[in-house]
Design a protein around this motif. Structure first.
Motif, PDB file in Angstrom:
ATOM      1  N   LEU A  34       3.937  11.359 -16.678  1.00  0.00           N
ATOM      2  CA  LEU A  34       4.655  12.186 -15.699  1.00  0.00           C
ATOM      3  C   LEU A  34       3.974  12.393 -14.457  1.00  0.00           C
ATOM      4  O   LEU A  34       4.849  12.141 -13.229  1.00  0.00           O
ATOM      5  N   LEU A  35       2.507  12.519 -14.259  1.00  0.00           N
ATOM      6  CA  LEU A  35       1.970  12.428 -13.111  1.00  0.00           C
ATOM      7  C   LEU A  35       2.191  11.296 -12.375  1.00  0.00           C
ATOM      8  O   LEU A  35       2.152  10.904 -10.950  1.00  0.00           O
ATOM      9  N   THR A  36       1.982  10.185 -13.120  1.00  0.00           N
ATOM     10  CA  THR A  36       1.935   8.906 -12.535  1.00  0.00           C
ATOM     11  C   THR A  36       3.281   8.423 -11.743  1.00  0.00           C
ATOM     12  O   THR A  36       3.600   8.058 -10.694  1.00  0.00           O
ATOM     13  N   ALA A  37       4.347   8.807 -12.613  1.00  0.00           N
ATOM     14  CA  ALA A  37       5.947   8.850 -11.952  1.00  0.00           C
ATOM     15  C   ALA A  37       6.029   9.788 -10.710  1.00  0.00           C
ATOM     16  O   ALA A  37       6.828   9.113  -9.776  1.00  0.00           O
ATOM     17  N   ILE A  38       5.508  10.813 -10.815  1.00  0.00           N
ATOM     18  CA  ILE A  38       5.646  11.587  -9.438  1.00  0.00           C
ATOM     19  C   ILE A  38       4.873  10.927  -8.357  1.00  0.00           C
ATOM     20  O   ILE A  38       5.470  10.869  -7.440  1.00  0.00           O
ATOM     21  N   ALA A  39       3.778  10.409  -8.776  1.00  0.00           N
ATOM     22  CA  ALA A  39       3.064   9.833  -7.611  1.00  0.00           C
ATOM     23  C   ALA A  39       3.728   8.367  -7.179  1.00  0.00           C
ATOM     24  O   ALA A  39       3.784   8.340  -5.871  1.00  0.00           O
ATOM     25  N   PRO A  45       8.870   6.191  -0.158  1.00  0.00           N
ATOM     26  CA  PRO A  45       9.076   6.387   0.960  1.00  0.00           C
ATOM     27  C   PRO A  45       7.945   5.963   1.894  1.00  0.00           C
ATOM     28  O   PRO A  45       8.331   5.427   3.285  1.00  0.00           O
ATOM     29  N   PHE A  46       6.889   5.889   1.614  1.00  0.00           N
ATOM     30  CA  PHE A  46       5.686   5.179   2.517  1.00  0.00           C
ATOM     31  C   PHE A  46       5.706   3.557   2.381  1.00  0.00           C
ATOM     32  O   PHE A  46       5.208   2.951   3.231  1.00  0.00           O
ATOM     33  N   THR A  47       6.666   2.939   1.559  1.00  0.00           N
ATOM     34  CA  THR A  47       6.810   1.791   1.377  1.00  0.00           C
ATOM     35  C   THR A  47       8.149   1.430   2.193  1.00  0.00           C
ATOM     36  O   THR A  47       8.621   0.293   1.838  1.00  0.00           O
ATOM     37  N   ALA A  48       8.805   2.210   2.719  1.00  0.00           N
ATOM     38  CA  ALA A  48      10.276   2.346   3.458  1.00  0.00           C
ATOM     39  C   ALA A  48      11.074   1.807   2.442  1.00  0.00           C
ATOM     40  O   ALA A  48      12.029   1.089   2.585  1.00  0.00           O
ATOM     41  N   PHE A  49      10.907   2.392   1.188  1.00  0.00           N
ATOM     42  CA  PHE A  49      11.670   2.093  -0.207  1.00  0.00           C
ATOM     43  C   PHE A  49      11.695   0.582  -0.536  1.00  0.00           C
ATOM     44  O   PHE A  49      12.639   0.135  -1.490  1.00  0.00           O
ATOM     45  N   LEU A  58       4.094  -1.403  -8.349  1.00  0.00           N
ATOM     46  CA  LEU A  58       3.723  -0.269  -7.737  1.00  0.00           C
ATOM     47  C   LEU A  58       3.462   0.591  -8.838  1.00  0.00           C
ATOM     48  O   LEU A  58       2.347   1.312  -8.630  1.00  0.00           O
ATOM     49  N   TRP A  59       3.988   0.773  -9.880  1.00  0.00           N
ATOM     50  CA  TRP A  59       3.637   1.824 -10.894  1.00  0.00           C
ATOM     51  C   TRP A  59       2.455   1.172 -11.560  1.00  0.00           C
ATOM     52  O   TRP A  59       1.719   2.236 -11.759  1.00  0.00           O
ATOM     53  N   LEU A  60       2.253  -0.058 -11.995  1.00  0.00           N
ATOM     54  CA  LEU A  60       1.123  -0.456 -12.486  1.00  0.00           C
ATOM     55  C   LEU A  60      -0.438  -0.305 -11.481  1.00  0.00           C
ATOM     56  O   LEU A  60      -1.335   0.484 -11.850  1.00  0.00           O
ATOM     57  N   CYS A  61      -0.209  -0.078 -10.279  1.00  0.00           N
ATOM     58  CA  CYS A  61      -0.971  -0.064  -9.236  1.00  0.00           C
ATOM     59  C   CYS A  61      -1.434   1.228  -8.967  1.00  0.00           C
ATOM     60  O   CYS A  61      -2.591   1.820  -9.107  1.00  0.00           O
ATOM     61  N   TYR A  66      -4.915   5.809 -10.429  1.00  0.00           N
ATOM     62  CA  TYR A  66      -5.047   7.335 -10.986  1.00  0.00           C
ATOM     63  C   TYR A  66      -6.056   7.297 -11.846  1.00  0.00           C
ATOM     64  O   TYR A  66      -6.983   8.265 -12.064  1.00  0.00           O
ATOM     65  N   ARG A  67      -5.750   6.234 -12.804  1.00  0.00           N
ATOM     66  CA  ARG A  67      -6.656   6.531 -14.237  1.00  0.00           C
ATOM     67  C   ARG A  67      -8.089   6.168 -13.835  1.00  0.00           C
ATOM     68  O   ARG A  67      -9.005   7.057 -14.471  1.00  0.00           O
ATOM     69  N   TRP A  68      -8.221   5.197 -13.263  1.00  0.00           N
ATOM     70  CA  TRP A  68      -9.605   4.827 -12.678  1.00  0.00           C
ATOM     71  C   TRP A  68     -10.223   5.891 -11.960  1.00  0.00           C
ATOM     72  O   TRP A  68     -11.596   6.205 -12.450  1.00  0.00           O
TER      73      TRP A  68
END
Length: 149
Positions: A34-39, A45-49, A58-61, A66-68
């Protein structure tokens, strides 16, 4: 005799360190997802969508970072901290950045191949130390923080 025999708590004589760890890891995983999804949503928006076109990458990165970072900073993700568990290396020490990276890489690879994830879950549910596949390969273990003395 393995090096982990003297460094990590023995599940036969100190079971409190391993009590309910698989369930706590599952609940921590849900919180971390959930925290990753929120991030990811906050990063869009910072990728101009444009990030929507490569959302899995993006999700993987974001998830990897986050985990590392959380494992390197406190040997537990925020979800793990919420459920009072932390990861320890084969010597019973908290993770350093290198171990956190390797653990995160192993976790990411196991997510990419569902059969590895299933093997990891089975190992967690059947092993005396409740170690997943990556834990077994690295000699790491998840412990209850409240059981530490």
């Amino acid at each position: 005799m393995y090096a982990t025999d003297w460094a990590l708590p023995d599940p036969a004589t100190q079971p409190e360190f391993y009590a309910d760890v698989p369930m706590k890891r599952l609940l921590a995983w849900v919180v971390d997802a959930l925290l990753t999804a929120i991030a990811v949503v906050l990063a869009l928006p910072f990728t101009a969508f444009v990030g929507l076109f490569f959302l899995p990458v993006l999700w993987l990165c974001v998830g990897f970072g986050y985990r590392w970072l959380t494992l390197a900073g406190g040997s537990a993700t925020l979800g793990m901290r919420l459920f009072s568990i932390e990861l320890r290396d084969q010597y019973g020490q908290r993770f350093d950045s290198g171990t956190a990276f390797l653990h995160t890489m192993g976790y990411s690879i196991s997510l990419a191949f569902p059969v590895l994830q299933v093997i990891s879950i089975v190992l967690m549910l059947t092993g005396a130390r409740a170690q997943g596949l990556t834990d077994n390969l690295l000699g790491t273990v998840a412990l209850n923080k409240s059981a530490r003395v």
